[in-house]
Scaffold this motif. Sequence first.
Motif, PDB file in Angstrom:
ATOM      1  N   LEU A  71       0.853  -1.189   0.000  1.00 38.41           N
ATOM      2  CA  LEU A  71       0.000   0.000   0.000  1.00 38.41           C
ATOM      3  C   LEU A  71       0.886   1.236   0.000  1.00 38.41           C
ATOM      4  N   HIS A  72       0.592   2.185  -0.906  1.00 37.20           N
ATOM      5  CA  HIS A  72       1.354   3.434  -0.973  1.00 37.20           C
ATOM      6  C   HIS A  72       0.384   4.608  -0.919  1.00 37.20           C
ATOM      7  N   ILE A  73       0.767   5.646  -0.194  1.00 35.08           N
ATOM      8  CA  ILE A  73       0.001   6.897  -0.149  1.00 35.08           C
ATOM      9  C   ILE A  73       0.812   7.932  -0.915  1.00 35.08           C
ATOM     10  N   LEU A  74       0.288   8.383  -2.045  1.00 32.27           N
ATOM     11  CA  LEU A  74       0.990   9.343  -2.889  1.00 32.27           C
ATOM     12  C   LEU A  74       0.499  10.748  -2.583  1.00 32.27           C
ATOM     13  N   LYS A  75       1.451  11.682  -2.498  1.00 33.18           N
ATOM     14  CA  LYS A  75       1.109  13.080  -2.246  1.00 33.18           C
ATOM     15  C   LYS A  75       1.964  13.972  -3.126  1.00 33.18           C
ATOM     16  N   GLY A  76       1.522  15.198  -3.272  1.00 32.04           N
ATOM     17  CA  GLY A  76       2.316  16.205  -3.952  1.00 32.04           C
ATOM     18  C   GLY A  76       2.630  15.862  -5.389  1.00 32.04           C
ATOM     19  N   PHE A 132       1.502  10.402 -10.964  1.00 27.92           N
ATOM     20  CA  PHE A 132       0.802   9.121 -11.053  1.00 27.92           C
ATOM     21  C   PHE A 132      -0.583   9.309 -11.667  1.00 27.92           C
ATOM     22  N   VAL A 133      -1.299  10.338 -11.221  1.00 25.53           N
ATOM     23  CA  VAL A 133      -2.640  10.604 -11.757  1.00 25.53           C
ATOM     24  C   VAL A 133      -2.567  10.924 -13.237  1.00 25.53           C
ATOM     25  N   LYS A 134      -1.567  11.700 -13.645  1.00 24.47           N
ATOM     26  CA  LYS A 134      -1.428  12.072 -15.054  1.00 24.47           C
ATOM     27  C   LYS A 134      -1.192  10.852 -15.928  1.00 24.47           C
ATOM     28  N   LEU A 135      -0.425   9.880 -15.421  1.00 23.18           N
ATOM     29  CA  LEU A 135      -0.091   8.696 -16.215  1.00 23.18           C
ATOM     30  C   LEU A 135      -1.200   7.645 -16.209  1.00 23.18           C
ATOM     31  N   ASN A 136      -1.935   7.537 -15.104  1.00 28.11           N
ATOM     32  CA  ASN A 136      -2.864   6.416 -14.951  1.00 28.11           C
ATOM     33  C   ASN A 136      -4.327   6.795 -14.804  1.00 28.11           C
ATOM     34  N   MET A 137      -4.615   8.055 -14.499  1.00 30.35           N
ATOM     35  CA  MET A 137      -5.992   8.424 -14.193  1.00 30.35           C
ATOM     36  C   MET A 137      -6.344   9.759 -14.835  1.00 30.35           C
ATOM     37  N   SER A 138      -5.990   9.923 -16.109  1.00 26.85           N
ATOM     38  CA  SER A 138      -6.145  11.216 -16.760  1.00 26.85           C
ATOM     39  C   SER A 138      -7.607  11.627 -16.904  1.00 26.85           C
ATOM     40  N   PHE A 139      -8.523  10.676 -16.876  1.00 27.57           N
ATOM     41  CA  PHE A 139      -9.932  10.998 -17.045  1.00 27.57           C
ATOM     42  C   PHE A 139     -10.704  10.929 -15.716  1.00 27.57           C
ATOM     43  N   THR A 140      -9.973  10.937 -14.600  1.00 27.05           N
ATOM     44  CA  THR A 140     -10.612  10.815 -13.293  1.00 27.05           C
ATOM     45  C   THR A 140     -10.269  12.025 -12.440  1.00 27.05           C
ATOM     46  N   GLN A 141     -11.254  12.597 -11.799  1.00 27.06           N
ATOM     47  CA  GLN A 141     -11.023  13.690 -10.876  1.00 27.06           C
ATOM     48  C   GLN A 141     -10.623  13.111  -9.519  1.00 27.06           C
ATOM     49  N   VAL A 142      -9.479  13.532  -9.012  1.00 20.04           N
ATOM     50  CA  VAL A 142      -8.980  13.030  -7.738  1.00 20.04           C
ATOM     51  C   VAL A 142      -8.966  14.175  -6.749  1.00 20.04           C
ATOM     52  N   ILE A 170      -3.490  10.145  -2.375  1.00 17.40           N
ATOM     53  CA  ILE A 170      -4.234   9.057  -3.021  1.00 17.40           C
ATOM     54  C   ILE A 170      -3.585   7.740  -2.620  1.00 17.40           C
ATOM     55  N   ALA A 171      -4.418   6.766  -2.235  1.00 14.38           N
ATOM     56  CA  ALA A 171      -3.929   5.449  -1.837  1.00 14.38           C
ATOM     57  C   ALA A 171      -3.962   4.512  -3.040  1.00 14.38           C
ATOM     58  N   ILE A 172      -2.847   3.817  -3.276  1.00  7.87           N
ATOM     59  CA  ILE A 172      -2.781   2.824  -4.343  1.00  7.87           C
ATOM     60  C   ILE A 172      -2.308   1.498  -3.755  1.00  7.87           C
ATOM     61  N   TYR A 173      -2.834   0.397  -4.280  1.00  6.57           N
ATOM     62  CA  TYR A 173      -2.563  -0.942  -3.775  1.00  6.57           C
ATOM     63  C   TYR A 173      -1.997  -1.796  -4.903  1.00  6.57           C
ATOM     64  N   ASP A 174      -0.951  -2.580  -4.620  1.00  7.26           N
ATOM     65  CA  ASP A 174      -0.554  -3.601  -5.577  1.00  7.26           C
ATOM     66  C   ASP A 174      -1.277  -4.902  -5.230  1.00  7.26           C
ATOM     67  N   ARG A 175      -0.996  -5.979  -5.953  1.00  2.00           N
ATOM     68  CA  ARG A 175      -1.759  -7.220  -5.764  1.00  2.00           C
ATOM     69  C   ARG A 175      -1.556  -7.810  -4.368  1.00  2.00           C
ATOM     70  N   ARG A 176      -0.347  -7.717  -3.819  1.00  2.00           N
ATOM     71  CA  ARG A 176      -0.138  -8.241  -2.464  1.00  2.00           C
ATOM     72  C   ARG A 176      -0.995  -7.488  -1.460  1.00  2.00           C
ATOM     73  N   ALA A 177      -1.069  -6.161  -1.626  1.00  3.53           N
ATOM     74  CA  ALA A 177      -1.878  -5.367  -0.699  1.00  3.53           C
ATOM     75  C   ALA A 177      -3.358  -5.714  -0.823  1.00  3.53           C
TER      76      ALA A 177
END
Length: 246
Positions: free
Chosen positions: A71-76, A82-92, A97-104
């Motif tokens: 689990l990672h908490i991304l800020k700043g 990260f949002v620009k690369l993966n969530m360009s059509f989503t308002q955050v 923002i919390a992101i989880y990999d498969r282990r998490a």
Amino acid sequence: MPPDIALIESRALRRSVVHRVEALDKVKILTMLPDGTYVTTRMVADYFEVPESTINNLSQRHREELEANGLHILKGVEKSRFVKLNMSFTQVSGRGIAIYDRRAVLNVAMLLRDSAVARRVRAYLLDTEERVVHRPAGNPQPPSHGMPPGRRLGPGPHWDEWEVTSRDPAAEAWRQVIDGEIVPAPSAPDWAEGVDRRLDSMGRVVTALNHKVDDLSDDVREVRQDLRSLRSELRRPPRSPRSDTV
């Protein structure tokens, strides 16, 4: 087979199976972000068919364990990129923002009580472990995926680790150190620390390169503005010469 509540109650038991991320897609396909590595809190909630607030509350209660498992908490700036690369059509919204990999996500499945999907994931994990540990004597484990005799559910290598370490004495020595079966000699090279230092150096280099790219983008933007100003000057009609009157 122990009931699935055992995984909820025992962190040691969760630790012993948290690498079996294939259980997620065996129960239900987990849709990933474009990077193929992470999912958001909303995506985790959709997978387990629970409210997003349930995942947020669980993450707060078990933050240390989940962060240890991906689990990672991304800020700043990190969050913005990260949002620009993966969530360009989503308002955050919010500062992080919390992101989880498969282990998490698998870790969440082993902690989430009120989810039918999570219960199915736990049942799959326990069924798989039971088949490995209690394989009948007349149906031995295939040699290519063998478990050493006498292994029980808990610490120790699983079939994929055993397949590697049985062929490589150095890998087996490192597994024994990681599992706490032996204490490394004080003079032994700290391989893990060296890898951490190299990864940290690489991270600093990548961060510096990102800053250079950002600065270059600003320079290109200024050059374009200068070119537009120059074109505007060139398009202006020439001034007519002024004649002196007597």
